[in-house]
Write an enzyme that holds these catalytic residues in place. Sequence first.
Site, PDB file in Angstrom:
ATOM      1  N   TYR A  86       6.908  -9.399  -7.994  1.00 28.23           N
ATOM      2  CA  TYR A  86       5.465  -9.384  -7.727  1.00 28.23           C
ATOM      3  C   TYR A  86       5.145  -8.077  -7.017  1.00 28.23           C
ATOM      4  O   TYR A  86       5.835  -7.702  -6.063  1.00 28.23           O
ATOM      5  CB  TYR A  86       5.062 -10.577  -6.855  1.00 28.23           C
ATOM      6  CG  TYR A  86       3.599 -10.608  -6.465  1.00 28.23           C
ATOM      7  CD1 TYR A  86       3.187 -10.301  -5.176  1.00 28.23           C
ATOM      8  CD2 TYR A  86       2.617 -10.944  -7.399  1.00 28.23           C
ATOM      9  CE1 TYR A  86       1.852 -10.328  -4.815  1.00 28.23           C
ATOM     10  CE2 TYR A  86       1.269 -10.971  -7.045  1.00 28.23           C
ATOM     11  CZ  TYR A  86       0.894 -10.666  -5.758  1.00 28.23           C
ATOM     12  OH  TYR A  86      -0.434 -10.689  -5.408  1.00 28.23           O
ATOM     13  N   ASP A 137       9.337  -0.759  -5.025  1.00 29.05           N
ATOM     14  CA  ASP A 137       8.318  -1.497  -4.281  1.00 29.05           C
ATOM     15  C   ASP A 137       9.009  -2.109  -3.058  1.00 29.05           C
ATOM     16  O   ASP A 137       9.634  -3.166  -3.155  1.00 29.05           O
ATOM     17  CB  ASP A 137       7.690  -2.575  -5.167  1.00 29.05           C
ATOM     18  CG  ASP A 137       6.660  -3.389  -4.401  1.00 29.05           C
ATOM     19  OD1 ASP A 137       5.947  -4.190  -5.044  1.00 29.05           O
ATOM     20  OD2 ASP A 137       6.575  -3.242  -3.162  1.00 29.05           O
ATOM     21  N   LYS A 142       2.955  -4.387   4.682  1.00 28.69           N
ATOM     22  CA  LYS A 142       3.439  -5.385   5.654  1.00 28.69           C
ATOM     23  C   LYS A 142       3.862  -4.765   6.984  1.00 28.69           C
ATOM     24  O   LYS A 142       3.035  -4.416   7.811  1.00 28.69           O
ATOM     25  CB  LYS A 142       4.554  -6.210   5.001  1.00 28.69           C
ATOM     26  CG  LYS A 142       4.034  -7.046   3.787  1.00 28.69           C
ATOM     27  CD  LYS A 142       5.094  -7.936   3.203  1.00 28.69           C
ATOM     28  CE  LYS A 142       4.672  -8.518   1.860  1.00 28.69           C
ATOM     29  NZ  LYS A 142       3.785  -9.684   1.992  1.00 28.69           N
TER      30      LYS A 142
HETATM   31  P1  KE4 Z   1      -0.576  -7.117  -0.516  1.00 24.99           P
HETATM   32  O1  KE4 Z   1      -1.615  -6.571  -1.475  1.00 24.99           O
HETATM   33  O2  KE4 Z   1      -0.592  -8.630  -0.428  1.00 24.99           O
HETATM   34  O3  KE4 Z   1      -0.644  -6.445   0.864  1.00 24.99           O
HETATM   35  O4  KE4 Z   1       0.869  -6.689  -1.086  1.00 24.99           O
HETATM   36  C1  KE4 Z   1       1.188  -7.019  -2.424  1.00 24.99           C
HETATM   37  C2  KE4 Z   1       2.701  -7.034  -2.582  1.00 24.99           C
HETATM   38  C3  KE4 Z   1       3.309  -5.949  -3.194  1.00 24.99           C
HETATM   39  N1  KE4 Z   1       4.648  -5.905  -3.359  1.00 24.99           N
HETATM   40  C4  KE4 Z   1       5.439  -6.915  -2.913  1.00 24.99           C
HETATM   41  C5  KE4 Z   1       6.922  -6.817  -3.109  1.00 24.99           C
HETATM   42  C6  KE4 Z   1       4.860  -8.052  -2.275  1.00 24.99           C
HETATM   43  O5  KE4 Z   1       5.660  -9.060  -1.857  1.00 24.99           O
HETATM   44  C7  KE4 Z   1       3.468  -8.106  -2.104  1.00 24.99           C
HETATM   45  C8  KE4 Z   1       2.775  -9.288  -1.466  1.00 24.99           C
HETATM   46  N2  KE4 Z   1       3.631 -10.353  -1.021  1.00 24.99           N
HETATM   47  C9  KE4 Z   1       3.032 -11.668  -0.988  1.00 24.99           C
HETATM   48  C10 KE4 Z   1       4.102 -12.688  -0.580  1.00 24.99           C
HETATM   49  N3  KE4 Z   1       5.298 -12.600  -1.334  1.00 24.99           N
HETATM   50  C11 KE4 Z   1       1.860 -11.703  -0.084  1.00 24.99           C
HETATM   51  C12 KE4 Z   1       1.395 -13.094   0.297  1.00 24.99           C
HETATM   52  C13 KE4 Z   1       0.157 -13.489  -0.454  1.00 24.99           C
HETATM   53  O6  KE4 Z   1      -0.036 -13.047  -1.606  1.00 24.99           O
HETATM   54  O7  KE4 Z   1      -0.629 -14.255   0.151  1.00 24.99           O
END
Ligand code: KE4
Length: 422
Positions: free
Chosen positions: A142, A237, A265
């Site tokens: 993801y 990523d 994060k």
């Molecule tokens: P954000 O746009 O949520 O800040 O980051 C996206 C993203 C990009 N790359 C990786 C490897 C990620 O894990 C994420 C977002 N992670 C999720 C949980 N696995 C965020 C939690 C959510 O979507 O509420």
Amino acid sequence: MSSSEELFNKAKQFIPGGVNSPVRACNSVESTPLLIKKGSGSHIFSEEGEEYIDYVMSWGPLILGHTHPEVTREVHNAVDQGSSFGAPCSQEIQLAESIRQAVPSIEKVRIVNSGTEATMSALRVARAHTGKNKVLKFIGCYHGHVDNLLAQAGSGVATLAIPGTPGVPEETAKQTLLAPYNDNDAVEAIFEQHGDEIAAIIVEPVAGNMGMVPPRSEFLQKLRETSNKYGSLLIFDEVISGFRISFGGAQEYYNVTPDLTCLGKIIGGGFSVGAFGGRSDIMDHLAPCGSVYQSGTLAGNPVAMTAGLTTLNLLSKSDYQSLANDTREFAQELSEILASKGVPIRLNCLGSLFSLFFTSEEVTDFDSAQKTDLNLFKKFYNQMRKQGIYLPPSNFECIFTSFVHTRKDFEQTLEAAKKVEF
Ligand code: KE4
């Protein structure tokens, strides 16, 4: 009815599904989300005032825990000077320099407001640099809710079992090529067919969105070699793994250098920050140096920069190996307790990340992760939450520890696991 339930019902009147991010809705574990009012260290407190040991930690940012005193103090000082100016500020320069010192492959970095913005923008600049349009991603990874990257994505897409990519034009989806994680042969076969069209491979160097799945040895190095062979870029990523697997991220831990890295994060210290960076010859395509446009109103604001900067400064002096050892010991004890109940269990653990899969097979990709018994996970999740243990409400997410989880937290969690019935 609890105040969380009352408030969640109210939320559903104004917010789709009552949440601003789908995985929080707890649908797959058939539970109602807790509304969280306060965090402190490794603990959170619900609207009802109930206390929980937190293993979500805001999905990864809070490796120093909730309301870390130094981070909180510096943020208070920063916000008293103003929240955002829409102009350069010294704090964003300091954060950029700290990132570059920690991750040498990042010669230049652009700071944005989320991990999604980081991966979306990294992909755009990779296309501009290579003049190619396709991207290769891995099933179950993801990378945020970017049109091109939602195909067979992990995290909430997998949790909610959303088929296809509704809302993404077919011609866009066609630009995305898919391979199983840890499968270099599949990658090579795709490149043999499409190699001259692929702008980049994007990969979670340590997968955290199909549950935690580490790379097989040589997987990342072979991706490096394949991308070199076909003139494509390699994008790591590291939104989850950055500053978590080690201070220099997965690329330091596995000694494989990508062309571009996406961060998020932890670098925001609990505030909304993402970043992408890498080779100067690629990053200088970005406006105003070049003509690849990317921008953001609140990007680099002094408050979020201060939170991130303070966090990285503290992490630069932290003992990652000790955290990894403590986490592994705890995760193995937890796994053994569950196995003693006669359920199939597989543990994947690296650094301060782990996942427990209710399956007898090794979990090395999304296909094997999907063999986990989600009904057993649902029982585990709900019975642990009733005992004050707050786990991610999905088996396709990671369990996060931090530098502030204590042995007492782990002991309490293990005692709760002993009482779980399947
Ligand atoms: P954000 O746009 O949520 O800040 O980051 C996206 C993203 C990009 N790359 C990786 C490897 C990620 O894990 C994420 C977002 N992670 C999720 C949980 N696995 C965020 C939690 C959510 O979507 O509420």
